[in-house]
Design a protein around this motif. Structure first.
Motif, mmCIF file in Angstrom:
data_model
loop_
_atom_site.group_PDB
_atom_site.id
_atom_site.type_symbol
_atom_site.label_atom_id
_atom_site.label_comp_id
_atom_site.label_asym_id
_atom_site.label_seq_id
_atom_site.Cartn_x
_atom_site.Cartn_y
_atom_site.Cartn_z
ATOM 1 N N LYS A 11 -12.747 1.931 8.016
ATOM 2 C CA LYS A 11 -11.847 2.577 7.060
ATOM 3 C C LYS A 11 -12.546 3.724 6.332
ATOM 4 O O LYS A 11 -11.944 4.773 6.076
ATOM 5 N N ASP B 103 -7.365 2.798 0.233
ATOM 6 C CA ASP B 103 -6.313 2.785 1.257
ATOM 7 C C ASP B 103 -5.186 3.745 0.877
ATOM 8 O O ASP B 103 -4.620 4.428 1.741
ATOM 9 N N SER C 252 -5.491 -1.752 10.028
ATOM 10 C CA SER C 252 -6.001 -2.967 9.386
ATOM 11 C C SER C 252 -5.562 -4.212 10.141
ATOM 12 O O SER C 252 -6.356 -5.122 10.392
ATOM 13 N N ILE D 268 -2.617 3.249 8.319
ATOM 14 C CA ILE D 268 -3.607 2.370 7.687
ATOM 15 C C ILE D 268 -3.238 0.905 7.912
ATOM 16 O O ILE D 268 -4.104 0.061 8.211
ATOM 17 N N ASN E 145 0.824 -1.210 0.000
ATOM 18 C CA ASN E 145 0.000 0.000 0.000
ATOM 19 C C ASN E 145 0.856 1.256 0.000
ATOM 20 O O ASN E 145 0.501 2.266 -0.614
ATOM 21 N N ALA F 14 -6.374 7.302 1.406
ATOM 22 C CA ALA F 14 -6.426 7.568 2.844
ATOM 23 C C ALA F 14 -5.030 7.818 3.399
ATOM 24 O O ALA F 14 -4.825 8.726 4.214
ATOM 25 N N ALA F 15 -4.051 7.019 2.968
ATOM 26 C CA ALA F 15 -2.672 7.199 3.445
ATOM 27 C C ALA F 15 -2.139 8.564 3.052
ATOM 28 O O ALA F 15 -1.481 9.248 3.852
ATOM 29 N N VAL G 238 -12.612 6.679 8.583
ATOM 30 C CA VAL G 238 -11.274 7.279 8.659
ATOM 31 C C VAL G 238 -11.029 8.173 7.446
ATOM 32 O O VAL G 238 -10.511 9.294 7.575
ATOM 33 N N ILE G 239 -11.396 7.698 6.254
ATOM 34 C CA ILE G 239 -11.197 8.487 5.041
ATOM 35 C C ILE G 239 -12.012 9.777 5.093
ATOM 36 O O ILE G 239 -11.509 10.870 4.778
#
Length: 330
Positions: free
Chosen positions: A312, A262, A295, A291, A65, A265-266, A315-316
């Motif tokens: 998740k 993901d 997870s 992340i 990721n 989001a990162a 979070v985003i």
């Protein structure tokens, strides 16, 4: 003419500088504090979190990721988005295993998967930069046709590598006791850091994201910059796809599903603005770690998969909301 300074003014204020406020300190170190707090929380909730085997699992999972997010950072810094990178993982991994099963040398199989990703990114860049199509629509379409391509190449079934996969080291091996995916990740981040911080192209990326019209008036070839960032995003996604295939020693047409979220989001958690022009690659690295830790902790706590998706997603949304608030304040 001598400027008078009111009595009681501190030396720092007299010098024209002010102490960094809480907001500035949080912008600098907040993401690291969040990571450390999350690691501590997971260690308390899930005692297995600190085991050596779990540490290696986290490192390998984060690497894929993180490599994906490195390329995504370049795109988002220009104010764009790339939703196709998850599907590129699938088609790149399938391509590399197909080439291996066809008897090609290991290097050719690896480069084949990476180049497929680069070609997909190049097409995205051409459509966004030279036809002025919205990046969201272009990459959403690419997400669909690339996933379909991965299924078509495998007849919808996993493609098992014949014999021992020649490039399995990229997913499962170690280099001097360090998981090889981690080594690939570190090299990728050093390369992207160098591009952004030490090259003219990197400065142009920030300029285009900050104000595209001003960048154009300054003589920057905006279309060429956009083409290159989508090309690089595709290339890193292709590399992540080969790493994924090496890890599972097969070509999985479903590989990478949801990975684009993901990666985004990162990037956003790491402080890069979705509006473009602001962010640093080391922030993306820390965001990818967050992340990955999240997870892994949810898996160790036996949280159902659909609940993980809900968490998740929240979070985003929170990360994007904070980015929008920061943009509004500035």
């Amino acid at each position: 003419m001598t400027r008078t300074v009111p009595a009681g003014t501190s030396a720092l204020e007299r010098s024209g500088r002010s102490r960094p406020g809480f907001g500035q300190m949080w912008d600098r170190y907040g993401i690291i504090i969040v990571l450390l707090a999350m690691v501590a929380l997971m260690a308390v909730i899930a005692p297995n979190f600190w085991s050596l085997s779990n540490g290696f699992n986290v490192a390998r999972a984060v690497s894929i990721n993180a490599v994906l997010a490195a390329g995504m950072t370049l795109v988002i810094l220009t104010g764009g988005i790339d939703l196709s990178v998850g599907s590129i993982i699938g088609v790149a991994g399938v391509t590399s295993v197909l080439l291996w099963n066809g008897g090609t040398p290991t290097l050719v199989a690896v480069l084949g998967g990476i180049l497929v990703g680069a070609a997909a990114g190049l097409l995205n860049g051409l459509l966004v930069a030279y036809l002025a199509l919205p990046a969201f629509i272009v990459t959403l379409g690419a997400l669909t046709y690339l996933r379909g391509t991965a299924y078509a190449l495998t007849d919808g079934q996993p493609l098992i590598a014949e014999g021992q996969l020649g490039f399995r080291l990229l997913g499962n091996g170690n280099i001097a006791a360090i998981p090889s995916p981690v080594v690939v990740m570190v090299i990728t981040y050093l390369a992207v850091w160098f591009v952004l911080e030490r090259t003219t192209f990197g400065r142009h990326v920030y300029a285009v994201g900050g104000n595209v019209e001003a960048a154009r008036l300054a003589g920057i070839k905006v279309k060429r910059v956009l083409l290159k960032v989508y090309l690089l995003a595709g290339l890193t996604a292709g590399l992540a796809g080969v790493m994924f295939a090496a890890r599972v020693e097969s070509g999985q047409p479903r590989a990478g599903e949801g990975y684009e979220l993901d990666a985004i989001a990162a990037v956003v958690l790491g402080g890069t603005s979705l509006f473009g022009g602001r962010g640093r690659i080391h922030g993306t690295f820390v965001g990818a770690l967050i992340i990955g830790v999240l997870s892994n902790g949810l898996v160790l706590m036996n949280v159902p998969f659909f609940t993980q998706l809900i968490i998740k997603g929240v979070v985003i949304i929170v990360a994007v909301a904070l980015d929008s608030l920061k943009n509004w304040r500035s």
